[in-house]
Design an enzyme around this catalytic site. Structure first.
Site, mmCIF file in Angstrom:
data_model
loop_
_atom_site.group_PDB
_atom_site.id
_atom_site.type_symbol
_atom_site.label_atom_id
_atom_site.label_comp_id
_atom_site.label_asym_id
_atom_site.label_seq_id
_atom_site.Cartn_x
_atom_site.Cartn_y
_atom_site.Cartn_z
ATOM 1 N N ASN A 23 0.937 -1.494 0.113
ATOM 2 C CA ASN A 23 0.179 -0.385 -0.013
ATOM 3 C C ASN A 23 0.764 1.687 -0.061
ATOM 4 O O ASN A 23 0.088 2.084 0.293
ATOM 5 C CB ASN A 23 -1.007 -0.173 1.283
ATOM 6 C CG ASN A 23 -2.246 -1.173 1.233
ATOM 7 O OD1 ASN A 23 -1.778 -2.068 -0.185
ATOM 8 N ND2 ASN A 23 -2.919 -1.131 2.233
ATOM 9 N N ASP A 305 -6.635 -3.991 7.609
ATOM 10 C CA ASP A 305 -6.261 -4.925 6.807
ATOM 11 C C ASP A 305 -5.854 -6.471 8.234
ATOM 12 O O ASP A 305 -5.419 -7.478 7.219
ATOM 13 C CB ASP A 305 -5.269 -4.334 6.083
ATOM 14 C CG ASP A 305 -5.838 -2.791 4.916
ATOM 15 O OD1 ASP A 305 -5.298 -2.117 4.485
ATOM 16 O OD2 ASP A 305 -7.017 -3.005 5.034
#
Ligand code: EPZ
Length: 416
Positions: A23, A305
């Site tokens: 990310n 996450d």
């Protein structure tokens, strides 16, 4: 279709070196468009999301290449400003290209990024911020058509500290004359990484990691070589794996501070965690006590996450746990698969109540999304017997070479 076959029950033992954060890498790849100089990113993971982003950059006329863990992007020849629908829907991060395309080419046409298995994934906060900066936006036929020829610096307040919106708006502001301010912005480490990357290219960004980011417009950015931060979610996944299976694991190339919310949650009675500058050692003995409550929230709180991974740990912990998912609407999609393995979980809206069982049983299950798929791997690692996981392309999006990484710490896993 490939699948994983895992025979559970072995404690973990060994070391894992963590690669660059998915990310962060995806955002930095989008930011490469901001300069016509060459950019090299080191330590990039070999995962399909990176390949998809590279394919999108190539479609825009950039030249990309990969040597080992180094990825190079040369956007001197960038010609297109339209992200094709097919690729955009495949990758949420294509929306990050909006900001960098607007800064470089003054216009961008991006397909509406599809929602996905974990929620609607709206982009209203991205678009509201762009409009505040004077970007003209027309949404039609599933495309977002933007023009930033009249864009100007502004003081923006985000409704929610959205990671993607913060990143997109920072990239939109780098060349805007004067000073732009983004308030109520995300504080994730990946935002700080983007700031450091942009400043290494000659930008003037400050405040990342706090709730207020300030960007002073500059004329141009130059090429750079850069190493992204390590992947805190991959690292957290394996820490939870050690807690689920028992044994000892040493993670290297990690930033323990990025995992402080997880480390604080893992039960101290059975998980002994020692942190050094860029290493974490974990020794887990015995069945974990249930964690009474885990609530996902914005950084530095517990990350969404890692929600399914910590929920999976609770399915075999001793006691009852409540897991609340505050960020995405439907991030409990993996629960039905865990029920097939004998877990006892009741979901009601954003809350899951997990009653720990002695052990899970191997079963045939399907990955529904990236982190849910990784959680099924964790479940297979501790289940009795054999677990077969289908649709593992979801897992390939964010976990590099799972078979060799997990085999190296004693997991009986095969990919067929
Ligand atoms: C990033 O997604 C990550 N993806 C996600 O990781 C992560 O779960 C998420 O941040 C939260 O930390 C990448 O960085 C590529 P958000 P992003 O905008 O930017 C709402 C993974 O598994 N929202 O911070 O899309 C949204 O619905 C992935 O690696 C709006 O309402 O997340 C959500 O409820 C999954 N309007 C919340 O904000 C908007 O315009 C947080 O989303 C934007 C977001």
């Amino acid at each position: 279709m490939s699948k994983y076959i895992i025979r559970g029950g072995t404690p973990v033992a060994g070391d894992i070196r963590i690669k660059g954060a998915k990310n962060s890498v995806l955002t930095l790849l989008a930011a490469c468009i901001l300069t016509d100089g060459k950019v090299t990113l080191h330590d990039c993971p070999h995962i399909s999301d990176v390949n998809t982003m590279l394919a999108i950059l190539e479609r825009l006329g950039c030249r990309t290449s990969r040597t080992g863990d180094d990825v190079t992007v040369d956007s001197a020849g960038i010609s297109g400003d339209k992200i094709p629908g097919g690729l955009a829907s495949e990758l949420r991060s294509s929306i990050f290209l909006l900001g960098s395309l607007l800064s470089r080419l003054k216009k961008a046409k991006v397909a509406y990024p599809g929602g996905c298995e974990i929620g609607l994934r709206p982009i209203d906060i991205h678009l509201a911020g762009l409009r505040e900066l004077g970007v003209r936006i027309v949404e039609k036929h599933g495309y977002i058509d933007c023009d930033s020829t009249r864009a100007h610096s502004a003081d923006i307040m985000l409704d929610l500290p959205s990671v993607g919106a913060t990143e997109n708006l920072v990239m939109t502001c780098v060349f805007l004359k004067g000073v732009s301010v983004i308030r109520n912005c995300a504080k994730e480490p990946e935002i700080v990484d983007l700031q450091n990357f942009l400043n290494a290219m000659g930008a003037k960004v400050s405040g990342a990691g706090t709730g207020i980011i300030t960007i002073e417009g500059v004329e141009k950015l130059h090429g750079v070589e850069y190493t992204p931060i390590p992947d805190r979610i991959v690292a957290g996944t394996w820490l939870i794996g050690a807690a689920i299976c028992g044994g000892e694991l040493t993670l290297s190339n990690v930033n323990p501070e990025h995992l402080s919310s997880l480390i604080a949650k893992l039960p101290k009675s059975t998980c002994k965690i020692t942190c050094a500058r860029d290493k974490i050692n974990i020794i887990c003995n015995g069945r974990c006590e249930s964690i009474p409550k885990v609530e996902t929230t914005y950084y530095p709180g517990f990350p969404t996450d890692l929600q399914t991974q910590i929920l999976t740990l609770q399915t075999v912990s001793d006691g009852t746990s409540v897991v609340v998912e505050n960020i995405f609407e439907t991030r409990f999609k993996t629960v039905p698969e865990l029920l097939k393995m004998g877990a006892d979980v009741t979901v009601n809206g954003r809350t899951a109540v997990v009653r720990g069982v002695r052990s899970l049983n191997g079963a045939r299950v399907s990955a529904t999304d990236l982190r849910g798929g990784a959680s099924l791997v964790l479940a297979g690692m501790c289940a009795q017997g054999e677990t077969v996981i289908d649709n593992i392309y979801h897992i390939d999006r964010g976990y590099e070479d799972l078979t060799s990484v997990l085999s190296s710490i004693g997991v009986n896993i095969k990919r067929i």
